[in-house]
Design an enzyme around this catalytic site. Structure first.
Site, PDB file in Angstrom:
ATOM      1  N   LYS A 101       0.845  -1.329  -0.004  1.00 32.42           N
ATOM      2  CA  LYS A 101       0.179  -0.033   0.230  1.00 32.42           C
ATOM      3  C   LYS A 101       0.913   1.317   0.238  1.00 32.42           C
ATOM      4  CE  LYS A 101      -3.755  -1.945   2.663  1.00 32.42           C
ATOM      5  NZ  LYS A 101      -4.806  -1.656   1.811  1.00 32.42           N
ATOM      6  N   ARG A 148     -10.508 -11.245   1.607  1.00 30.97           N
ATOM      7  CA  ARG A 148     -11.329 -12.422   1.244  1.00 30.97           C
ATOM      8  C   ARG A 148     -10.754 -13.747   1.154  1.00 30.97           C
ATOM      9  NH1 ARG A 148     -11.604  -9.035  -4.052  1.00 30.97           N
ATOM     10  NH2 ARG A 148     -11.326  -7.525  -2.668  1.00 30.97           N
TER      11      ARG A 148
END
Length: 499
Positions: free
Chosen positions: A278, A352
């Site tokens: 990130k 996920r």
């Protein structure tokens, strides 16, 4: 802070009650409420209204010190807007009242408002709304500061309630207090830095809750997780030196054969993005990536306080997502607990991956309902901002009912959600040339394709997904965890029990 109910009867006249401050309402255009009329034996309310210093417009206030003829030390006249009182006006009035009172030298407050004159809201909602606002304004995140922030002197708050409504009021207060206590735990956990709030720390918090409220608990370590063949979860965890934990809490107070409600919370205690790193700006906020897990623990605290007569199970896969020589690489293919293979195109789509194995694990309990809660996608913030959490379910009768129940709970708890589409047409974006599916579907409808990914692991039970990426914490000067969606989850469970 202590909250209580005081019966409005001859023994507890507003004129004779001893308190540091009584809060009474005034409708728009200076019309007194019934409580204000009761208190006006000596003309004190009439004099205040005649002064023109309060109009009754929502949020207007007038503080009267040493009111003549009253045992109370102060009187706060609070503008409520038009009758019947609108929800927005009521919330604005309560917000202003607390802001007015909290810096004063006040230890106890009596709130005497017309709780039954709200438009489309009832006494229970009014009490919850007030406790929620007190919680919002008085919560502090300074546990690790040497110099604490100034705190209010208010220690006791009482509600002046007609005697015929005492039972309803006491139950509403019990529910509201449990919910706000659960929010406090969720916020405390979310606000802790990642060097303290590790997967092991979350496991210890679960054990503490289990000991306090007699929950069943299982904490699975890496070897046990490996034995369950949770390849997706372990692939995320292997980049960090912090050991992963798979946390299970069980509150089994329903009937012996009753199918449980299962809450699954994403517990990424720090998310660097992994190899798909990130940007450094605001990366500190990725300590909040375990707010789904925190909301499950907060909800279980409320469940324990309320001793709900249901079977409820909490599941939290917890780990860090860091770059290292052991970390997932874009292009890697891993095998989930379900046996389905996943091509990892972006290591920052890790939530996920841990959730899919947790959802497969949930199958063993033959659940009535499974709800997963996750700070899953930045795309949900683009779609819904910071007001509504994203609600995803399949489109059929059972799932429409679940969605309706969650939306109703959201409205009752001031914890809004918005139902988003989840259709087979979006599944095409998850196609992979090399595995059963990819873990991302590209930029278009990013929060939808994330939900579609999870949906592939939930086809054996009724399921809903809450994407709380935009609502679990705030940025900027008010940076911190919000405690959402603990109010929604608790209210859903309470309403489920009542029906």
């Amino acid at each position: 802070m202590d909250f209580s109910i005081k019966s409005a009867d001859k023994k507890n006249s507003l004129n004779t009650i001893k308190t540091d401050c009584i809060v009474i309402g005034i409708y728009e255009n200076g019309k007194p409420t019934d409580e204000a009329i009761e208190l006006d034996a000596n003309g004190i309310v009439t004099q205040a209204l005649d002064s023109g210093d309060i109009s009754g417009k929502a949020g207007s206030v007038l503080l009267v010190g040493s009111p003549a003829g009253l045992s109370a030390k102060r009187l706060l006249l609070l503008g409520l807007g038009k009758k019947p009182i609108g929800e927005k006006d009521f919330r604005q009035a309560i917000d202003t009242a607390i802001k007015t009172l909290k810096p004063l030298n006040i230890g106890d407050v009596l709130i005497a408002l017309p709780f039954n004159t709200l438009s489309n809201r009832d006494l229970s909602w009014s009490i919850y709304c007030i406790l929620s606002e007190f919680h919002s304004q008085l919560y502090r995140s300074d546990a690790l500061k040497n110099q604490k922030e100034p705190s209010t002197k208010i220690q006791k708050v009482s509600f002046y309630i007609p005697s015929e409504d005492m039972t309803i009021a006491r139950e509403a207060l019990r529910h509201a207090k449990a919910i706000t206590d659960g929010m406090t735990l969720a916020q405390d956990l979310g606000n802790l830095p990642a060097n303290i709030c590790t997967p092991t720390y979350l496991a210890k918090q679960a054990k503490t809750l289990a000991q306090t409220y007699k929950f069943g608990t299982e904490i699975l370590d890496r070897k046990q997780i490996e034995s369950l063949k949770m390849g997706c979860f372990l692939s995320v965890a292997k980049g960090s030196d912090e050991p992963p934990k798979f946390i299970v809490l069980k509150h089994m107070k329903g009937k012996s054969k009753e199918a449980p409600v299962i809450l699954v919370g994403k517990g990424i205690t720090f998310d660097s993005g992994g190899i798909s790193l990130k940007p450094s700006a605001s990366m500190d906020e990725m300590k909040f990536d375990m707010c789904g897990a925190a909301s499950v623990l907060g909800t279980f605290k409320a469940i324990g306080e309320l001793d709900l007569k249901q079977n409820i199970i909490g599941i939290i896969p917890a780990c860090e997502n860091l770059p290292s020589g052991h970390a997932n690489k874009p292009g890697d293919i891993v095998t989930s607990m379900s046996g389905q293979t996943v091509e990892i195109l972006n290591t920052d789509a890790e939530g996920r991956l841990i959730l899919c194995d947790a959802l497969t694990y949930a199958e063993k309990f033959n659940p009535a309902v499974v709800i997963d809660i996750a700070t899953l996608t930045g795309a949900c913030i683009v779609a819904l901002g910071h007001i509504n959490s994203g609600l995803f379910t399949r489109l059929d009768e059972q799932h429409d009912k679940l969605a309706g129940d969650l939306i109703a709970a959201a409205k009752s708890s001031n914890d809004p959600v918005w139902r988003m589409p989840i259709q087979d047409a979006y599944q095409d974006q998850l196609k992979s040339n090399f595995a059963d599916m990819a873990n991302i579907g590209g930029q278009p409808a990013g929060c939808v394709t994330a939900a579609c990914f999870l949906e592939r692991f939930t086809r054996k039970f009724v399921w809903a997904h809450l994407d709380i990426a935009g609502t679990a914490w705030k940025s900027g000067p008010s940076k911190g965890a919000t405690g959402r969606p603990v109010p929604l989850l608790c209210t859903y469970l309470i309403q489920r029990e009542n029906h």
